[in-house]
Scaffold this motif. Sequence first.
Motif, PDB file in Angstrom:
ATOM      1  N   ILE A 202      34.122  89.705  19.081  1.00  0.00           N
ATOM      2  CA  ILE A 202      34.071  88.454  18.300  1.00  0.00           C
ATOM      3  C   ILE A 202      33.821  88.738  16.827  1.00  0.00           C
ATOM      4  CG2 ILE A 202      32.782  86.304  17.962  1.00  0.00           C
ATOM      5  CD1 ILE A 202      32.255  86.280  20.971  1.00  0.00           C
ATOM      6  N   SER A 203      32.796  89.566  16.527  1.00  0.00           N
ATOM      7  CA  SER A 203      32.438  89.835  15.128  1.00  0.00           C
ATOM      8  C   SER A 203      31.672  91.151  15.040  1.00  0.00           C
ATOM      9  CB  SER A 203      31.595  88.701  14.548  1.00  0.00           C
ATOM     10  OG  SER A 203      31.110  89.054  13.261  1.00  0.00           O
TER      11      SER A 203
ATOM     12  N   GLY B 251      25.876  84.332  10.705  1.00  0.00           N
ATOM     13  CA  GLY B 251      26.969  83.608  11.359  1.00  0.00           C
ATOM     14  C   GLY B 251      27.335  82.350  10.607  1.00  0.00           C
TER      15      GLY B 251
ATOM     16  N   GLN C  29      29.484  83.265   7.694  1.00  0.00           N
ATOM     17  CA  GLN C  29      30.848  83.602   8.087  1.00  0.00           C
ATOM     18  C   GLN C  29      31.667  82.348   8.415  1.00  0.00           C
ATOM     19  OE1 GLN C  29      30.300  86.656  11.237  1.00  0.00           O
ATOM     20  NE2 GLN C  29      31.326  88.045   9.791  1.00  0.00           N
TER      21      GLN C  29
ATOM     22  N   GLN D 244      35.542  83.093   8.041  1.00  0.00           N
ATOM     23  CA  GLN D 244      35.708  84.393   8.691  1.00  0.00           C
ATOM     24  C   GLN D 244      35.489  84.305  10.208  1.00  0.00           C
ATOM     25  OE1 GLN D 244      33.012  87.109   6.754  1.00  0.00           O
ATOM     26  NE2 GLN D 244      34.073  86.999   4.783  1.00  0.00           N
ATOM     27  N   LEU D 245      34.922  83.184  10.648  1.00  0.00           N
ATOM     28  CA  LEU D 245      34.602  83.031  12.065  1.00  0.00           C
ATOM     29  C   LEU D 245      34.630  81.543  12.392  1.00  0.00           C
ATOM     30  CD1 LEU D 245      33.744  84.789  14.531  1.00  0.00           C
ATOM     31  CD2 LEU D 245      31.364  84.269  13.951  1.00  0.00           C
ATOM     32  N   SER D 246      35.136  81.212  13.581  1.00  0.00           N
ATOM     33  CA  SER D 246      35.185  79.811  13.994  1.00  0.00           C
ATOM     34  C   SER D 246      33.818  79.359  14.472  1.00  0.00           C
ATOM     35  CB  SER D 246      36.217  79.628  15.114  1.00  0.00           C
ATOM     36  OG  SER D 246      35.767  80.268  16.304  1.00  0.00           O
TER      37      SER D 246
ATOM     38  N   GLY E 236      33.203  80.579  17.838  1.00  0.00           N
ATOM     39  CA  GLY E 236      32.816  81.991  17.864  1.00  0.00           C
ATOM     40  C   GLY E 236      31.340  82.176  17.599  1.00  0.00           C
TER      41      GLY E 236
END
Length: 608
Positions: free
Chosen positions: A179-180, A286, A289, A294-296, A299
């Motif tokens: 995921i990250s 998070g 991000q 950079q991340l949903s 996510g």
Amino acid sequence: MSENGAGPAPNQRAMRFGPSLRRLVAELSPNKVLLLLAVAFAVISVLLMVIGPYLLGMATDVVWQGAVVDPAAGIDFTRLLQVLAVTGGSYLAASLFGFVQGVALNEAVQRTIRTFRERIEDKLHRLPLSYFDRHQRGDLLSRVTNDIDNVSQVMQQTISQLLNALLTVLGVVIMMFFISPLLALVALVSIPLMIVVTALIGSRAQGRFVDNWAATGEVNAQVEEAYSGFQLVRVFGREAEVRTEFGRRNDKLFRAGFVSQALSGLIMPVTMLIGNFGYVAIAVVGGIQVVSNQLSIGGVQAFIQYSRQLTQPLSQIAAMSNLLQSGVASAERIFEILDAEEQTPDRQGSLPSPLRGEVRFEHVDFSYNPETTELITDLNLQLLPGQQVAIVGPTGAGKSTVVNLLMRFYDVQAGMITIDGTDIASVPRSALRSVTGMVLQDSWLFHGTIAENIRYSRPEAGDAEVRAAATAAYVDRFVRSLPDGYDTMISEEADNLSAGEKQLVTIARAFLADPAILILDEATSSVDTRTEVLVQHAMARLSSSRTSFVIAHRLSTIREADLIVVMEHGQVVEQGTHDQLLALADGAYRRLYNAQFAGAAVTEDPQA
């Protein structure tokens, strides 16, 4: 071993956690097929459980996309329901595989413990009597009961949780990096710190757990001794001392238990605190991000769930360290029994058949402790077939030791003992004891009927044979007066029979065995004078066709013996019949006889 024989001293085995744990795990190897099945089901179960947060993150993204990113299109409920259905099916399948894994692992553990108990039981039968002389009975009972039960519980509770926890950690870490990678590195920073804290606290707790189980053995030993001798405790008014001693040992157990549990109890809250700091860091990074696209949002949600899934198994592993330490401490006490030196292996020789019963002691040396002065030195003795031989002498002369050596309860250090010319060390102990009957000074009866206790020497004997042996030993006289006769149950402490009645039952047991060689070690010391005379007549009939040893302090009971052997300081000093030995003006037997019947005064202080 600690001085009191109650268990391992803390500085001897406390730091052997790793080797002892590996040895304990190796005990599972005979059930490796079940273990492999359990591992396979655990992998499938954890895999299905681990993908759950990722699927829920996908569902969140479906809702977020339809409600925030593209409100005009709306939420795709068909897609949402599909994702939720797969998620629910995944969790359901994970639970089913987890259940099957638990069943397989439980079967493996229980089989291992059953084998463990069998090995301990077999080992106890192969240990020499000297081992039991050096260890308290209550502590041995604690090892084969409490410690094995503790190992069983620990293995049952920890193996499954440890397996699932380790697999969960592995699966969660993989999903985190998927995921990250950045958030995964943030989350993993806390793991080394958790490991260090767990190791530091656990190393200090391990020694305390060894103390705890050693103290448990001491308490059990003290309770067993006090309970088995409670009549003497009351007779001599030692109740206060017994209570004081119990209180001291109980306090020691309390302190050891409190310190061990307190130390190990620190592990879980400390690791949870470290995990919470990591959780805060993940939420902050998070969020950044998500803002930077950079991340949903799904996510981040999945990652937060994974962070919880990561800290939870790590906390479980830390919390289980106290169980593992306790179990390993118990396992070490059991391994001490399994590693104890056994009696010398049996050889595969055989005694002559039919057996005549000639017994010879040839230049026999023996000591219970080889580092001290020998108890028996250069003992030479010959008993002809069918002879009744009485062995007399002062306390500590070695009388009972002679018959213990004949029965191979102990092995000679030099010389040899032969029966019909065959060295008894060259035949199996079971073969030797099968032709030998023995009645000890201390009667031993088990919880069962009188008939079952008599039949103990020959289980296949019929009721008529049991009654014949009982009649010969004058047991039948008092049994007929009991409400249930031969079916009367003897209590666990055999306190519903008098001391003399118990001894007569053990004599009847020897009658029923019909041995080629008979040993009576103060066998009539607990019966009254009249019954003793009757038993002596019965013994004379029983001994008429077999070699028999009689150890007696009451010299009136051995007047008719074919040979009287007088021992002093482990050596034979006189041999002969009653009349021959009395004729010796300053003989050892005459001194014993005069002291017993003439009331000879002590002319000097024996302590001087």
